[in-house]
Scaffold this active site. Structure first.
Site, short mmCIF file in Angstrom:
data_model
loop_
_atom_site.label_atom_id
_atom_site.label_comp_id
_atom_site.label_asym_id
_atom_site.label_seq_id
_atom_site.Cartn_x
_atom_site.Cartn_y
_atom_site.Cartn_z
N LYS A 185 29.20 2.37 -36.08
CA LYS A 185 30.26 3.33 -36.38
C LYS A 185 31.06 3.67 -35.11
O LYS A 185 30.79 3.17 -34.03
CB LYS A 185 29.67 4.59 -37.01
CG LYS A 185 28.96 4.35 -38.35
CD LYS A 185 29.85 3.70 -39.36
CE LYS A 185 29.34 3.82 -40.80
NZ LYS A 185 27.96 3.49 -41.05
N HIS A 186 32.03 4.57 -35.25
CA HIS A 186 32.96 4.85 -34.15
C HIS A 186 32.28 5.48 -32.95
O HIS A 186 32.64 5.19 -31.80
CB HIS A 186 34.07 5.77 -34.65
CG HIS A 186 34.85 5.16 -35.76
ND1 HIS A 186 34.48 5.29 -37.08
CD2 HIS A 186 35.97 4.39 -35.76
CE1 HIS A 186 35.34 4.62 -37.84
NE2 HIS A 186 36.24 4.08 -37.07
#
Length: 375
Positions: A185-186
């Protein structure tokens, strides 16, 4: 043709500041349920504009906590899209509710508001919409539907931290928004998740739910010098550690730069794909800031292209098998093929190409050259 190194579809980015932040907590008095957890919650709220944050062990736990806080139970229906990871629907089953699948838009694979409206029954209690690949849904349309039918609105923003819709950040567009901090994820905490909300009571319910349904945390009792606590709900151990949250706070400082890099790489892909007839990216809405957790394309030759890319060291992937087509849903929930024809048709063509901040434009050229060799 071959590539010297495997290029994964996504991976974490860790630097010395991240490591120092974790080491600082490891040398402190608190390894879990301590000040780093509260600091990370405050940091995410400050970034998104949400009022309350509840950090938990993973994104799935955050979804489960959201369903608990909304009192989803047997007899309740919750509308959810099929084009998502299974956890988006599984959280409804955890509470004894019934997932009802509403199809997606063919160009974006985001939940289709018209399909949502058609799926509402007297038993509907909530809507979970997924910001697929990092692109926000049409939250104004979904909010209007939810308000008209007196439904709770939940954003599965696990792909979309840092994204925005018409100038408003993901985290403020629904009654509860859920994030994931898995390594692809980010930002990452290793494993981890968070639910954010503007509702103090929903936050309090989720906070108790992550700690066995107990009314106070260890750190709260330590501060007050008290030992007494009560269990008022049947909760779970969905706590997250302080060293994970220290990593999250450190990573969050770099998020905007990483989102900008993801958008640059997405634009490089789009430019390279402009002349390709047999492979096309999903449409990006003009009124959003796309977070580009995934770069998803469609190709009628998906399976052959997937095998070719993998054979040449490129970690293409597929996101996702529509949830209602998984054997568990067919056998236990009673779903079937034909329930969501748009998602089903898209699934047969979907391919995720590598995209993460450490990727370079040279990597993009290598990937595109490899694609060209098979087309």
């Amino acid at each position: 043709m071959s590539t010297p190194h495997f290029i994964p579809y996504g991976r974490q980015t860790i630097d010395d500041d991240d490591i120092a932040a974790v080491v600082e907590v490891l040398r402190s008095d608190w390894l879990t349920t301590g000040p780093a957890v509260e600091r990370f919650e405050a940091d995410v709220c400050a970034y998104t504009g949400a009022r309350h944050g509840v950090a938990v062990s993973n994104g799935t736990a955050a979804l489960h906590a959201a369903m608990f806080a909304l009192d989803i139970g047997p007899g309740d229906e919750v509308i959810v899209p099929p084009m998502t990871f299974a956890a988006s629907a599984n959280c409804i089953l955890y509470q004894g509710g019934t997932p009802v699948f509403a199809d997606v838009d063919a160009e974006t694979l985001l939940m289709d508001p018209t399909a949502v409206e058609a799926a509402i029954t007297p038993r509907t209690k909530a809507i979970i919409a997924v910001d697929y690949a990092g692109q926000p849904c049409d939250w104004d349309a979904l909010r209007a539907i939810a308000d008209r039918h007196h439904l709770a609105l939940v954003a599965d923003g696990c792909h979309a931290l840092g994204a925005s819709f018409r100038g408003r950040k993901v985290g403020t567009l629904a009654d509860i928004t859920v994030f994931s901090f898995h390594p692809v994820k980010h930002i990452t905490t290793g494993e981890g998740g968070m639910a954010v909300t503007g509702d103090k009571q929903l936050a309090a319910r989720m906070r108790a739910f992550r700690g066995h349904g107990i009314t106070t945390t260890t750190s709260q009792r330590e501060k007050s010098g008290a030992w007494f606590y009560e269990m008022t709900e049947l909760g779970y151990n969905y706590r997250i550690t302080d060293f994970q949250c220290a990593l999250g706070s450190s990573q969050l400082k770099k998020l905007d730069g990483w989102i900008a890099k993801r958008n640059e790489l997405a634009q490089a892909y789009a430019a390279a794909l402009a002349g390709q007839d047999s492979i096309r990216p999903l449409r990006c809405r003009e009124d959003v800031r796309h977070a580009y957790h995934l770069y998803v394309v469609r190709s009628p030759d998906r399976d052959a292209l997937f095998r070719h890319l993998r054979a040449n060291g490129i970690g293409a992937n597929v996101h996702y098998v529509p949830v209602h087509l998984h054997p568990y849903y067919r056998n236990v929930v009673g779903t079937r093929e034909g329930l969501c024809p748009v998602a089903e048709a898209a699934y047969r063509e979907l391919l995720t190409l590598p995209l993460w901040p450490g990727l370079t434009e040279d990597n993009i050229l290598t990937i595109m050259r490899t694609i060209t060799c098979v087309n």
